[in-house]
Design a protein around this motif. Structure first.
Motif: not given
Length: 333
Positions: A236, A250-252, A283, A286, A290, A292-294, A296
């Motif tokens: 990620r 980080r990839t989202y 997202i 995608s 997707a 949820t740790d990014v 936005l």
């Protein structure tokens, strides 16, 4: 690459004379007035009559045609078939030799291309094991000696992505040209490059970085593999390193789009709300779930990695990353 005109890169039972419609052996024709084909003359010598000689000659000719020296089933007929098979085998051997030669050249091309970038990686002196982002340094002077178009480095731990980034005059220049400037050989890995529409110092809100999807899983091939959820989740984080600033991303999202979908190429946004809208659209589209740790709302800079889809010409795999940390490298210029 199409090496054998089909890829990009992939008992006859002998019949007897009667079956083939040829002549069959015939018995010598019998004379009209004697059981023996030869009649005795006054001197006691055997001599065929004129008609008997004609009949016998015809019969003998038929015998020769059926199975004799010049018959279809005889020596010359067999030699004809033998010559055909010899020609077929020779042609097959030539095709095999050429195919193996082409495959050898292609294999060497992949190996050589990989070696070129392994050597460049060694030259870069990239410090990957450091825990602090600022300690991830690159020897930019050494890289500039090989190519003045160098603008950054992309590194994704746990994958094959570990390459210099260049920027050409246009987005076609480095499709076939490698970092050393070579375009020779049948295999062209090109170079990872920053879009010519972006600022060379990565100051845009969204920087687009392109690389080939190679069959040997090098360059940006891993991005397409990330359409698998487990593969996406396994890696990620990626880094964009430049002479003035390092970025941890980080990839989202991972979108697979048509090559005509150019609305995805937005280097800058009118305001923060427009950037959030863009990220939300990525997202929603995608190909994988997707994460949820990014947050936005906390992302102020985007980096987008792009490669070809499975069909190479019609689709693109677009890996979307948001910068979650940035720092000036210890050797910042």
């Amino acid at each position: 690459m199409n090496t054998n005109k089909q890829n990009p890169y992939r008992a006859n039972s002998a019949q007897g004379p009667a079956q083939q419609g040829g002549f069959v052996s015939a018995r010598p024709a019998q004379p009209r007035h004697a059981a023996n084909p030869y009649s005795a003359n006054a001197c006691g010598a055997a001599r065929p009559s004129t008609q008997n000689a004609v009949d016998y000659s015809r019969a003998n000719y038929g015998s020769n045609m059926g199975g004799g020296k010049h018959g279809r089933g005889g020596k010359h007929g067999g030699s004809g078939k033998s010559r055909v098979w010899t020609i077929v085998l020779i042609v097959a051997a030539i095709v095999l030799a050429v195919s193996l030669g082409v495959l050898g050249v292609i294999g060497y091309g992949y190996w050589h291309g990989t070696k070129v970038y392994d050597d460049i990686s060694a030259t870069s002196g990239l410090a990957k094991e450091e825990t602090a982002l600022a300690d991830m340094t690159v020897n930019w002077d050494a890289l500039r000696e090989q190519n003045e178009d160098i603008v950054g480095w992309v590194y994704m731990p746990g994958t094959s992505i570990d390459y210099p980034i260049v920027q050409g005059e246009n987005d076609e220049e480095y499709l076939q040209k490698d970092f050393t400037g070579s375009t020779s050989g049948l295999v062209h890995k090109g170079t990872i490059f920053l879009s010519a529409d972006n600022a060379g110092d990565f100051s845009d809100s969204n920087s687009f970085i392109y690389g080939h999807n190679m069959n040997d899983e090098t360059m940006f091939a891993h991005i397409l593999a990330m359409t698998d959820q487990a593969t996406f989740d396994a890696a990620r984080t990626f880094y964009i390193l430049t002479p003035t600033q390092n970025y941890r991303c980080r990839t989202y999202a991972l979108d697979v789009v048509k090559n005509t979908e150019t609305n995805i190429l937005q280097p800058n946004f009118a305001d923060e709300a427009a950037m959030r809208s863009y990220m939300t659209a990525r997202i929603n589209d995608s190909a994988v779930g997707a994460p949820t740790d990014v947050d936005l709302a906390s992302v102020t800079k985007l980096f987008t990695l792009i490669t070809c889809g499975d069909d190479y010409a019609n689709t693109r795999a677009v890996l979307c990353g948001g910068c979650v940390e940035q720092a000036a490298p210890a050797n910042a210029e």
